[in-house]
Scaffold this active site. Structure first.
Site, PDB file in Angstrom:
ATOM      1  N   HIS A 127      -2.726  -7.916  -7.030  1.00  0.00           N
ATOM      2  CA  HIS A 127      -3.679  -7.411  -6.021  1.00  0.00           C
ATOM      3  C   HIS A 127      -5.125  -7.538  -6.517  1.00  0.00           C
ATOM      4  O   HIS A 127      -6.011  -7.888  -5.740  1.00  0.00           O
ATOM      5  CB  HIS A 127      -3.410  -5.933  -5.706  1.00  0.00           C
ATOM      6  CG  HIS A 127      -2.377  -5.678  -4.657  1.00  0.00           C
ATOM      7  ND1 HIS A 127      -2.459  -6.187  -3.375  1.00  0.00           N
ATOM      8  CD2 HIS A 127      -1.243  -4.931  -4.686  1.00  0.00           C
ATOM      9  CE1 HIS A 127      -1.419  -5.762  -2.666  1.00  0.00           C
ATOM     10  NE2 HIS A 127      -0.657  -4.997  -3.436  1.00  0.00           N
ATOM     11  N   HIS A 184       2.768  -6.764  -9.797  1.00  0.00           N
ATOM     12  CA  HIS A 184       2.436  -6.648  -8.368  1.00  0.00           C
ATOM     13  C   HIS A 184       1.002  -6.141  -8.199  1.00  0.00           C
ATOM     14  O   HIS A 184       0.232  -6.678  -7.395  1.00  0.00           O
ATOM     15  CB  HIS A 184       3.456  -5.709  -7.711  1.00  0.00           C
ATOM     16  CG  HIS A 184       3.243  -5.416  -6.264  1.00  0.00           C
ATOM     17  ND1 HIS A 184       4.134  -5.818  -5.280  1.00  0.00           N
ATOM     18  CD2 HIS A 184       2.251  -4.747  -5.616  1.00  0.00           C
ATOM     19  CE1 HIS A 184       3.678  -5.420  -4.092  1.00  0.00           C
ATOM     20  NE2 HIS A 184       2.533  -4.755  -4.267  1.00  0.00           N
ATOM     21  N   GLU A 185       0.639  -5.117  -8.970  1.00  0.00           N
ATOM     22  CA  GLU A 185      -0.703  -4.519  -8.828  1.00  0.00           C
ATOM     23  C   GLU A 185      -1.788  -5.417  -9.430  1.00  0.00           C
ATOM     24  O   GLU A 185      -2.876  -5.538  -8.858  1.00  0.00           O
ATOM     25  CB  GLU A 185      -0.752  -3.129  -9.473  1.00  0.00           C
ATOM     26  CG  GLU A 185       0.277  -2.122  -8.982  1.00  0.00           C
ATOM     27  CD  GLU A 185       0.333  -1.948  -7.482  1.00  0.00           C
ATOM     28  OE1 GLU A 185      -0.606  -2.342  -6.777  1.00  0.00           O
ATOM     29  OE2 GLU A 185       1.354  -1.425  -6.995  1.00  0.00           O
ATOM     30  N   GLY A 242       2.750   2.480  -6.553  1.00  0.00           N
ATOM     31  CA  GLY A 242       1.562   1.893  -7.170  1.00  0.00           C
ATOM     32  C   GLY A 242       0.526   1.606  -6.107  1.00  0.00           C
ATOM     33  O   GLY A 242       0.855   1.523  -4.916  1.00  0.00           O
ATOM     34  N   GLN A 248      -6.677  -2.230  -2.125  1.00  0.00           N
ATOM     35  CA  GLN A 248      -5.873  -1.795  -0.968  1.00  0.00           C
ATOM     36  C   GLN A 248      -6.558  -0.679  -0.183  1.00  0.00           C
ATOM     37  O   GLN A 248      -6.196  -0.422   0.966  1.00  0.00           O
ATOM     38  CB  GLN A 248      -4.472  -1.351  -1.411  1.00  0.00           C
ATOM     39  CG  GLN A 248      -3.621  -2.510  -1.916  1.00  0.00           C
ATOM     40  CD  GLN A 248      -2.238  -2.066  -2.297  1.00  0.00           C
ATOM     41  OE1 GLN A 248      -2.021  -1.571  -3.391  1.00  0.00           O
ATOM     42  NE2 GLN A 248      -1.281  -2.206  -1.386  1.00  0.00           N
ATOM     43  N   CYS A 287       5.242  -3.732  -0.058  1.00  0.00           N
ATOM     44  CA  CYS A 287       3.814  -3.524  -0.305  1.00  0.00           C
ATOM     45  C   CYS A 287       3.245  -2.665   0.814  1.00  0.00           C
ATOM     46  O   CYS A 287       3.528  -2.908   1.991  1.00  0.00           O
ATOM     47  CB  CYS A 287       3.089  -4.867  -0.359  1.00  0.00           C
ATOM     48  SG  CYS A 287       1.330  -4.712  -0.713  1.00  0.00           S
ATOM     49  N   LEU A 288       2.452  -1.676   0.434  1.00  0.00           N
ATOM     50  CA  LEU A 288       1.866  -0.781   1.437  1.00  0.00           C
ATOM     51  C   LEU A 288       0.921  -1.546   2.370  1.00  0.00           C
ATOM     52  O   LEU A 288       0.649  -1.068   3.474  1.00  0.00           O
ATOM     53  CB  LEU A 288       1.116   0.365   0.740  1.00  0.00           C
ATOM     54  CG  LEU A 288       2.003   1.317  -0.065  1.00  0.00           C
ATOM     55  CD1 LEU A 288       1.140   2.279  -0.872  1.00  0.00           C
ATOM     56  CD2 LEU A 288       2.946   2.088   0.865  1.00  0.00           C
TER      57      LEU A 288
END
Ligand code: GNR
Ligand code: NI
Length: 172
Positions: free
Chosen positions: A140, A136-137, A46, A51, A94-95
């Site tokens: 963000h 999670h997204e 995702g 990000q 997480c990236l």
């Protein structure tokens, strides 16, 4: 299509509250294409627009396994309209916080409203990995990171580690 740079902790832009998309124009479509390319390249399951430094409420996702056909999902202006009282614990990464993984407790099921790339409204009831990834997204898009859901001790430790690494990168 183009790869975009992924913001890394402690980049302050990760704490911005993203703005809703008003019109799904060519810029938004280009951004979504770039987000998929960046997400697959990382690789991640995702990605939220912030990000890659764009404070818009846009999410890309693909939960398909390596041996399966790709299943691209796009969520524009996603909103959690219901969360279950039942909770689940799952390890998250997480990236924007590379190579750090920790258990996170979240509602096990969520109901989400969103727009697709045609501007059509959808409602989706999710459980399992889809529910985790959506939460999670969507976090963000609100400037929230998964480390905000773990203990302060662990959060402070990982924040310090990434702040030191960023400082070292600047000072050389
Ligand atoms: O690639 C990712 N994997 C993942 C695993 C468990 C819970 C959430 C995620 S999302 C993450 C990519 C990412 O950072 N998205 O914002
Ligand atoms: Ni993330």
């Amino acid at each position: 299509m183009a790869l975009r740079d992924i913001l890394i902790l402690p980049d302050k832009r990760l704490r911005l509250v993203s703005e809703p998309v008003k019109k799904i124009d060519t810029d938004v479509k280009k951004l979504v294409e770039d987000m998929f390319e960046t997400m697959y390249d990382a690789p991640g399951i995702g990605l939220a627009a912030i990000q890659v430094g764009v404070a818009r409420r846009i999410i890309t996702m693909d939960l398909s396994k390596k041996d399966e056909d790709k299943e691209r999902r796009v969520f524009i202006n996603p909103e959690i309209v219901w969360s279950s009282d039942e909770k689940d614990v799952h390890e998250e990464g997480c990236l924007s916080i590379p190579e750090y993984y920790e258990d996170v407790e979240r509602p096990a099921q969520v109901r989400v409203k969103y727009l697709d790339l045609h501007g059509r409204e959808h409602a989706l009831e999710a459980s399992g990995l889809l529910a985790i990834c959506l939460q999670h997204e969507i976090d963000h898009t609100n400037g929230v990171l998964f480390i905000d859901h773990i203990s302060k001790l662990k959060r402070d430790r990982i924040t310090k580690k990434f702040s030191k690494a960023a400082k070292r990168a600047v000072e050389g």
